[in-house]
Design a protein around this motif. Structure first.
Motif, PDB file in Angstrom:
ATOM      1  N   ILE A  28      -4.205 -25.567 -13.321  1.00 45.44           N
ATOM      2  CA  ILE A  28      -4.878 -26.275 -14.415  1.00 45.44           C
ATOM      3  C   ILE A  28      -4.069 -26.011 -15.683  1.00 45.44           C
ATOM      4  O   ILE A  28      -3.931 -24.863 -16.100  1.00 45.44           O
ATOM      5  N   THR A  29      -3.517 -27.067 -16.284  1.00 42.63           N
ATOM      6  CA  THR A  29      -2.669 -26.882 -17.452  1.00 42.63           C
ATOM      7  C   THR A  29      -3.311 -27.353 -18.751  1.00 42.63           C
ATOM      8  O   THR A  29      -2.872 -26.938 -19.816  1.00 42.63           O
ATOM      9  N   ASP A  30      -4.322 -28.230 -18.683  1.00 38.29           N
ATOM     10  CA  ASP A  30      -4.925 -28.743 -19.907  1.00 38.29           C
ATOM     11  C   ASP A  30      -6.347 -29.201 -19.611  1.00 38.29           C
ATOM     12  O   ASP A  30      -6.676 -29.538 -18.467  1.00 38.29           O
ATOM     13  N   VAL A  31      -7.182 -29.209 -20.627  1.00 38.99           N
ATOM     14  CA  VAL A  31      -8.549 -29.693 -20.494  1.00 38.99           C
ATOM     15  C   VAL A  31      -8.869 -30.521 -21.725  1.00 38.99           C
ATOM     16  O   VAL A  31      -8.416 -30.224 -22.821  1.00 38.99           O
ATOM     17  N   GLY A  32      -9.608 -31.592 -21.503  1.00 40.48           N
ATOM     18  CA  GLY A  32     -10.004 -32.432 -22.626  1.00 40.48           C
ATOM     19  C   GLY A  32     -11.019 -33.451 -22.175  1.00 40.48           C
ATOM     20  O   GLY A  32     -10.878 -34.050 -21.115  1.00 40.48           O
ATOM     21  N   GLY A  33     -12.047 -33.622 -22.966  1.00 43.82           N
ATOM     22  CA  GLY A  33     -13.081 -34.586 -22.603  1.00 43.82           C
ATOM     23  C   GLY A  33     -13.774 -34.168 -21.331  1.00 43.82           C
ATOM     24  O   GLY A  33     -14.331 -33.093 -21.241  1.00 43.82           O
ATOM     25  N   SER A  34     -13.679 -35.010 -20.305  1.00 43.86           N
ATOM     26  CA  SER A  34     -14.324 -34.688 -19.029  1.00 43.86           C
ATOM     27  C   SER A  34     -13.301 -34.542 -17.911  1.00 43.86           C
ATOM     28  O   SER A  34     -13.628 -34.729 -16.746  1.00 43.86           O
ATOM     29  N   SER A  35     -12.055 -34.191 -18.253  1.00 45.61           N
ATOM     30  CA  SER A  35     -11.040 -34.087 -17.205  1.00 45.61           C
ATOM     31  C   SER A  35     -10.099 -32.914 -17.431  1.00 45.61           C
ATOM     32  O   SER A  35      -9.890 -32.449 -18.547  1.00 45.61           O
ATOM     33  N   PHE A  36      -9.565 -32.433 -16.318  1.00 44.42           N
ATOM     34  CA  PHE A  36      -8.514 -31.427 -16.303  1.00 44.42           C
ATOM     35  C   PHE A  36      -7.196 -32.122 -16.021  1.00 44.42           C
ATOM     36  O   PHE A  36      -7.165 -33.158 -15.353  1.00 44.42           O
ATOM     37  N   THR A  37      -6.092 -31.532 -16.467  1.00 45.97           N
ATOM     38  CA  THR A  37      -4.770 -31.952 -16.023  1.00 45.97           C
ATOM     39  C   THR A  37      -4.312 -30.910 -15.010  1.00 45.97           C
ATOM     40  O   THR A  37      -4.192 -29.732 -15.333  1.00 45.97           O
ATOM     41  N   LEU A  38      -4.105 -31.362 -13.776  1.00 46.39           N
ATOM     42  CA  LEU A  38      -3.667 -30.479 -12.700  1.00 46.39           C
ATOM     43  C   LEU A  38      -2.206 -30.756 -12.391  1.00 46.39           C
ATOM     44  O   LEU A  38      -1.787 -31.913 -12.332  1.00 46.39           O
ATOM     45  N   VAL A  39      -1.433 -29.706 -12.161  1.00 53.54           N
ATOM     46  CA  VAL A  39      -0.034 -29.833 -11.771  1.00 53.54           C
ATOM     47  C   VAL A  39       0.100 -29.256 -10.370  1.00 53.54           C
ATOM     48  O   VAL A  39      -0.246 -28.091 -10.134  1.00 53.54           O
ATOM     49  N   ARG A  40       0.594 -30.084  -9.447  1.00 53.42           N
ATOM     50  CA  ARG A  40       0.801 -29.638  -8.065  1.00 53.42           C
ATOM     51  C   ARG A  40       2.013 -28.715  -8.039  1.00 53.42           C
ATOM     52  O   ARG A  40       3.085 -29.071  -8.522  1.00 53.42           O
ATOM     53  N   LEU A  41       1.851 -27.514  -7.484  1.00 50.79           N
ATOM     54  CA  LEU A  41       2.913 -26.518  -7.519  1.00 50.79           C
ATOM     55  C   LEU A  41       4.084 -26.871  -6.605  1.00 50.79           C
ATOM     56  O   LEU A  41       5.200 -26.430  -6.850  1.00 50.79           O
ATOM     57  N   ARG A  42       3.849 -27.674  -5.582  1.00 53.03           N
ATOM     58  CA  ARG A  42       4.913 -28.025  -4.645  1.00 53.03           C
ATOM     59  C   ARG A  42       6.035 -28.794  -5.317  1.00 53.03           C
ATOM     60  O   ARG A  42       7.208 -28.523  -5.105  1.00 53.03           O
ATOM     61  N   ASP A  43       5.663 -29.771  -6.171  1.00 51.77           N
ATOM     62  CA  ASP A  43       6.695 -30.627  -6.757  1.00 51.77           C
ATOM     63  C   ASP A  43       6.503 -30.911  -8.252  1.00 51.77           C
ATOM     64  O   ASP A  43       7.273 -31.647  -8.839  1.00 51.77           O
ATOM     65  N   GLY A  44       5.493 -30.317  -8.880  1.00 44.88           N
ATOM     66  CA  GLY A  44       5.308 -30.489 -10.313  1.00 44.88           C
ATOM     67  C   GLY A  44       4.638 -31.787 -10.718  1.00 44.88           C
ATOM     68  O   GLY A  44       4.655 -32.150 -11.887  1.00 44.88           O
ATOM     69  N   TYR A  45       4.029 -32.506  -9.782  1.00 44.76           N
ATOM     70  CA  TYR A  45       3.353 -33.762 -10.077  1.00 44.76           C
ATOM     71  C   TYR A  45       2.047 -33.475 -10.817  1.00 44.76           C
ATOM     72  O   TYR A  45       1.225 -32.682 -10.371  1.00 44.76           O
ATOM     73  N   ALA A  46       1.848 -34.113 -11.969  1.00 44.07           N
ATOM     74  CA  ALA A  46       0.644 -33.908 -12.772  1.00 44.07           C
ATOM     75  C   ALA A  46      -0.319 -35.071 -12.588  1.00 44.07           C
ATOM     76  O   ALA A  46       0.102 -36.222 -12.465  1.00 44.07           O
ATOM     77  N   GLU A  47      -1.607 -34.761 -12.571  1.00 43.38           N
ATOM     78  CA  GLU A  47      -2.628 -35.803 -12.474  1.00 43.38           C
ATOM     79  C   GLU A  47      -3.875 -35.347 -13.223  1.00 43.38           C
ATOM     80  O   GLU A  47      -4.145 -34.162 -13.333  1.00 43.38           O
ATOM     81  N   ASN A  48      -4.610 -36.317 -13.736  1.00 41.40           N
ATOM     82  CA  ASN A  48      -5.873 -36.043 -14.404  1.00 41.40           C
ATOM     83  C   ASN A  48      -6.999 -36.145 -13.390  1.00 41.40           C
ATOM     84  O   ASN A  48      -7.075 -37.116 -12.638  1.00 41.40           O
ATOM     85  N   VAL A  49      -7.858 -35.138 -13.378  1.00 44.31           N
ATOM     86  CA  VAL A  49      -8.950 -35.059 -12.413  1.00 44.31           C
ATOM     87  C   VAL A  49     -10.224 -34.721 -13.171  1.00 44.31           C
ATOM     88  O   VAL A  49     -10.206 -33.899 -14.093  1.00 44.31           O
TER      89      VAL A  49
END
Length: 57
Positions: A28-49
């Motif tokens: 978990i790298t960031d939080v805002g509003g109603s979502s987290f920003t997650l970064v997958r450790l395998r390849d560094g892909y970021a997504e909002n969840v």
């Protein structure tokens, strides 16, 4: 005149936590509003969840 700032987000203490999401380790790298920003450790892909998907509430 004094500037009024917003209070800290209630989930800010979870930033920097490593979690399992969709069977893979994420950070978990960031939080805002109603979502987290997650970064997958395998390849560094970021997504909002949505926070509800991560915390299960």
């Amino acid at each position: 005149m004094r500037r009024i700032t917003n209070p800290r987000h209630p989930n800010v203490n979870q930033v920097g936590t490593q979690i399992q999401y969709k069977g893979e380790p994420h950070l978990i790298t960031d939080v805002g509003g109603s979502s987290f920003t997650l970064v997958r450790l395998r390849d560094g892909y970021a997504e909002n969840v949505k926070i509800r998907e991560v915390n299960g509430r």
